[in-house]
Motif scaffolding. Structure first.
Motif, PDB file in Angstrom:
ATOM      1  N   LYS A   2      -1.471  13.394  -1.882  1.00  0.00           N
ATOM      2  CA  LYS A   2      -0.966  12.174  -1.248  1.00  0.00           C
ATOM      3  C   LYS A   2      -2.089  11.522  -0.438  1.00  0.00           C
ATOM      4  O   LYS A   2      -2.601  12.106   0.513  1.00  0.00           O
ATOM      5  N   THR A   3      -2.461  10.309  -0.845  1.00  0.00           N
ATOM      6  CA  THR A   3      -3.468   9.532  -0.125  1.00  0.00           C
ATOM      7  C   THR A   3      -2.790   8.350   0.542  1.00  0.00           C
ATOM      8  O   THR A   3      -2.010   7.639  -0.095  1.00  0.00           O
ATOM      9  N   VAL A   4      -3.088   8.146   1.823  1.00  0.00           N
ATOM     10  CA  VAL A   4      -2.520   7.022   2.564  1.00  0.00           C
ATOM     11  C   VAL A   4      -3.635   6.078   2.979  1.00  0.00           C
ATOM     12  O   VAL A   4      -4.696   6.515   3.449  1.00  0.00           O
ATOM     13  N   ILE A   5      -3.423   4.790   2.774  1.00  0.00           N
ATOM     14  CA  ILE A   5      -4.267   3.743   3.346  1.00  0.00           C
ATOM     15  C   ILE A   5      -3.537   3.233   4.583  1.00  0.00           C
ATOM     16  O   ILE A   5      -2.381   2.811   4.490  1.00  0.00           O
ATOM     17  N   ILE A   6      -4.190   3.291   5.734  1.00  0.00           N
ATOM     18  CA  ILE A   6      -3.528   2.867   6.976  1.00  0.00           C
ATOM     19  C   ILE A   6      -3.388   1.349   6.993  1.00  0.00           C
ATOM     20  O   ILE A   6      -4.351   0.606   6.803  1.00  0.00           O
ATOM     21  N   LYS A   7      -2.154   0.912   7.243  1.00  0.00           N
ATOM     22  CA  LYS A   7      -1.825  -0.505   7.312  1.00  0.00           C
ATOM     23  C   LYS A   7      -1.988  -0.978   8.752  1.00  0.00           C
ATOM     24  O   LYS A   7      -1.332  -0.466   9.650  1.00  0.00           O
ATOM     25  N   TYR A   8      -2.899  -1.913   8.956  1.00  0.00           N
ATOM     26  CA  TYR A   8      -3.057  -2.523  10.282  1.00  0.00           C
ATOM     27  C   TYR A   8      -3.696  -3.884  10.099  1.00  0.00           C
ATOM     28  O   TYR A   8      -3.963  -4.307   8.990  1.00  0.00           O
ATOM     29  N   ASN A   9      -3.917  -4.571  11.197  1.00  0.00           N
ATOM     30  CA  ASN A   9      -4.292  -5.977  11.135  1.00  0.00           C
ATOM     31  C   ASN A   9      -5.794  -6.161  10.904  1.00  0.00           C
ATOM     32  O   ASN A   9      -6.481  -6.772  11.706  1.00  0.00           O
ATOM     33  N   ALA A  10      -6.304  -5.600   9.825  1.00  0.00           N
ATOM     34  CA  ALA A  10      -7.714  -5.756   9.458  1.00  0.00           C
ATOM     35  C   ALA A  10      -7.821  -5.628   7.950  1.00  0.00           C
ATOM     36  O   ALA A  10      -7.855  -4.543   7.408  1.00  0.00           O
ATOM     37  N   GLY A  11      -7.859  -6.761   7.286  1.00  0.00           N
ATOM     38  CA  GLY A  11      -7.566  -6.871   5.865  1.00  0.00           C
ATOM     39  C   GLY A  11      -8.573  -6.339   4.881  1.00  0.00           C
ATOM     40  O   GLY A  11      -9.410  -5.512   5.177  1.00  0.00           O
ATOM     41  N   ASN A  12      -8.498  -6.854   3.675  1.00  0.00           N
ATOM     42  CA  ASN A  12      -9.288  -6.486   2.500  1.00  0.00           C
ATOM     43  C   ASN A  12      -8.833  -5.175   1.884  1.00  0.00           C
ATOM     44  O   ASN A  12      -9.601  -4.509   1.214  1.00  0.00           O
ATOM     45  N   VAL A  13      -7.569  -4.799   2.102  1.00  0.00           N
ATOM     46  CA  VAL A  13      -7.089  -3.553   1.513  1.00  0.00           C
ATOM     47  C   VAL A  13      -6.929  -3.659   0.001  1.00  0.00           C
ATOM     48  O   VAL A  13      -6.971  -2.638  -0.687  1.00  0.00           O
ATOM     49  N   GLN A  14      -6.786  -4.884  -0.522  1.00  0.00           N
ATOM     50  CA  GLN A  14      -6.577  -5.023  -1.962  1.00  0.00           C
ATOM     51  C   GLN A  14      -7.753  -4.440  -2.741  1.00  0.00           C
ATOM     52  O   GLN A  14      -7.570  -3.747  -3.740  1.00  0.00           O
ATOM     53  N   SER A  15      -8.978  -4.676  -2.265  1.00  0.00           N
ATOM     54  CA  SER A  15     -10.139  -4.132  -2.978  1.00  0.00           C
ATOM     55  C   SER A  15     -10.196  -2.610  -2.869  1.00  0.00           C
ATOM     56  O   SER A  15     -10.670  -1.933  -3.783  1.00  0.00           O
ATOM     57  N   VAL A  16      -9.701  -2.055  -1.765  1.00  0.00           N
ATOM     58  CA  VAL A  16      -9.607  -0.595  -1.636  1.00  0.00           C
ATOM     59  C   VAL A  16      -8.600  -0.058  -2.656  1.00  0.00           C
ATOM     60  O   VAL A  16      -8.859   0.946  -3.325  1.00  0.00           O
ATOM     61  N   MET A  17      -7.477  -0.742  -2.781  1.00  0.00           N
ATOM     62  CA  MET A  17      -6.466  -0.331  -3.756  1.00  0.00           C
ATOM     63  C   MET A  17      -7.017  -0.380  -5.179  1.00  0.00           C
ATOM     64  O   MET A  17      -6.800   0.538  -5.977  1.00  0.00           O
ATOM     65  N   SER A  38       1.605  13.324   7.044  1.00  0.00           N
ATOM     66  CA  SER A  38       1.869  14.204   5.897  1.00  0.00           C
ATOM     67  C   SER A  38       0.899  13.976   4.739  1.00  0.00           C
ATOM     68  O   SER A  38       0.975  14.666   3.727  1.00  0.00           O
ATOM     69  N   ALA A  39      -0.026  13.028   4.891  1.00  0.00           N
ATOM     70  CA  ALA A  39      -0.971  12.729   3.811  1.00  0.00           C
ATOM     71  C   ALA A  39      -2.006  13.841   3.675  1.00  0.00           C
ATOM     72  O   ALA A  39      -2.357  14.507   4.652  1.00  0.00           O
ATOM     73  N   ASP A  40      -2.521  14.013   2.461  1.00  0.00           N
ATOM     74  CA  ASP A  40      -3.635  14.926   2.228  1.00  0.00           C
ATOM     75  C   ASP A  40      -4.963  14.273   2.606  1.00  0.00           C
ATOM     76  O   ASP A  40      -5.879  14.929   3.077  1.00  0.00           O
ATOM     77  N   LYS A  41      -5.062  12.967   2.357  1.00  0.00           N
ATOM     78  CA  LYS A  41      -6.265  12.193   2.680  1.00  0.00           C
ATOM     79  C   LYS A  41      -5.818  10.859   3.291  1.00  0.00           C
ATOM     80  O   LYS A  41      -4.802  10.276   2.859  1.00  0.00           O
ATOM     81  N   VAL A  42      -6.600  10.377   4.263  1.00  0.00           N
ATOM     82  CA  VAL A  42      -6.274   9.114   4.931  1.00  0.00           C
ATOM     83  C   VAL A  42      -7.491   8.201   4.864  1.00  0.00           C
ATOM     84  O   VAL A  42      -8.608   8.616   5.200  1.00  0.00           O
ATOM     85  N   ILE A  43      -7.272   6.960   4.430  1.00  0.00           N
ATOM     86  CA  ILE A  43      -8.328   5.954   4.391  1.00  0.00           C
ATOM     87  C   ILE A  43      -8.008   4.884   5.426  1.00  0.00           C
ATOM     88  O   ILE A  43      -6.891   4.359   5.473  1.00  0.00           O
ATOM     89  N   PHE A  44      -9.005   4.591   6.259  1.00  0.00           N
ATOM     90  CA  PHE A  44      -8.863   3.641   7.364  1.00  0.00           C
ATOM     91  C   PHE A  44      -9.882   2.515   7.142  1.00  0.00           C
ATOM     92  O   PHE A  44     -10.981   2.552   7.671  1.00  0.00           O
ATOM     93  N   PRO A  45      -9.514   1.522   6.309  1.00  0.00           N
ATOM     94  CA  PRO A  45     -10.460   0.455   5.978  1.00  0.00           C
ATOM     95  C   PRO A  45     -10.477  -0.610   7.075  1.00  0.00           C
ATOM     96  O   PRO A  45      -9.736  -0.507   8.055  1.00  0.00           O
ATOM     97  N   GLY A  46     -11.287  -1.631   6.897  1.00  0.00           N
ATOM     98  CA  GLY A  46     -11.251  -2.689   7.894  1.00  0.00           C
ATOM     99  C   GLY A  46     -12.179  -3.834   7.582  1.00  0.00           C
ATOM    100  O   GLY A  46     -13.300  -3.643   7.143  1.00  0.00           O
ATOM    101  N   VAL A  47     -11.676  -5.031   7.803  1.00  0.00           N
ATOM    102  CA  VAL A  47     -12.461  -6.256   7.798  1.00  0.00           C
ATOM    103  C   VAL A  47     -11.900  -7.077   8.943  1.00  0.00           C
ATOM    104  O   VAL A  47     -10.692  -7.228   9.061  1.00  0.00           O
ATOM    105  N   GLY A  48     -12.757  -7.581   9.808  1.00  0.00           N
ATOM    106  CA  GLY A  48     -12.240  -8.404  10.886  1.00  0.00           C
ATOM    107  C   GLY A  48     -12.974  -8.174  12.183  1.00  0.00           C
ATOM    108  O   GLY A  48     -14.140  -7.799  12.197  1.00  0.00           O
ATOM    109  N   GLU A  49     -12.256  -8.373  13.270  1.00  0.00           N
ATOM    110  CA  GLU A  49     -12.849  -8.390  14.609  1.00  0.00           C
ATOM    111  C   GLU A  49     -12.298  -7.223  15.425  1.00  0.00           C
ATOM    112  O   GLU A  49     -11.103  -6.938  15.395  1.00  0.00           O
ATOM    113  N   ALA A  50     -13.165  -6.539  16.151  1.00  0.00           N
ATOM    114  CA  ALA A  50     -12.831  -5.260  16.776  1.00  0.00           C
ATOM    115  C   ALA A  50     -11.680  -5.341  17.774  1.00  0.00           C
ATOM    116  O   ALA A  50     -10.749  -4.533  17.717  1.00  0.00           O
TER     117      ALA A  50
END
Length: 195
Positions: A2-17, A38-50
């Motif tokens: 199970k891999t989870v991509i963390i959803k938050y307010n820093a986009g460009n997740v489509q290219s990660v998907m 509960s994920a086996d792996k977690v991806i925390f991507p980001g584009v935007g302002e800190a």
């Protein structure tokens, strides 16, 4: 797995998907604490302002959740910067997983900021870089960077040397965009998924 991509307010997740799709990996895009834990792996991507991104993480409680995770976590671009202690971008206190500050590239004749485009990385020291050629090229878009520090496991030069990748315990991070860095980025993501 199970891999989870963390959803938050820093986009460009489509290219990660798309990158995960190319690897044949299944994933869930969510900000739900139970799903992330509960994920086996977690991806925390980001584009935007800190500061905007950190404010969103705090509202959702993700600023406390992410540092407490025990499975492999991969942060990219702004995701990596938010895993550091502090960012000069809008004077932002970040999560402090990596005890290093993120600094703006200084104005330097002959160098444009943001640092945008392909550049080579070297001095590998991470399982994520297994199988990469020396001086592999990856794609950067950033105005701020973490200096070379004890957590640096790949570095790059632009204006001065900076951390292209960081690693501490179960936390991995890349300043560049793995998802749009061609075969090199795909190899890094594949290495992460098979840790």
């Amino acid at each position: 797995m199970k891999t989870v991509i963390i959803k938050y307010n820093a986009g460009n997740v489509q290219s990660v998907m798309y990158a995960l799709d190319r690897l044949g990996a299944s994933y869930l895009y969510t900000d739900d604490e139970a799903e992330i834990r509960s994920a086996d792996k977690v991806i925390f991507p980001g584009v935007g302002e800190a500061s905007t991104a950190m404010n969103y993480l705090r509202r959702k409680g993700l600023d406390r959740l992410i540092p407490s995770l025990t499975q492999p976590v991969l942060g990219t671009c702004v995701g990596m910067q938010l895993m550091c202690r502090y960012s000069e971008e809008n004077n932002t206190t970040c999560m402090g997983i990596f005890d290093v500050d993120v600094l703006r590239f200084p104005a330097t004749p002959g160098f444009k900021v943001p640092h945008m485009g392909w550049n080579s990385i070297h001095a590998y020291g991470s399982p994520l870089t297994a199988g990469l050629p020396e001086d592999a090229y990856v794609y950067f878009v950033h105005s701020y960077a973490a200096p070379v520090c004890p957590f640096t496991v790949a570095s790059c030069e632009y204006v001065h040397p900076f951390s292209a990748m960081l690693h501490k315990d179960n936390f991995y991070a890349a300043q560049f965009h793995c998802e749009i860095s061609g075969e090199v980025g795909q190899r890094i993501l594949s290495n992460f998924l098979t840790l």
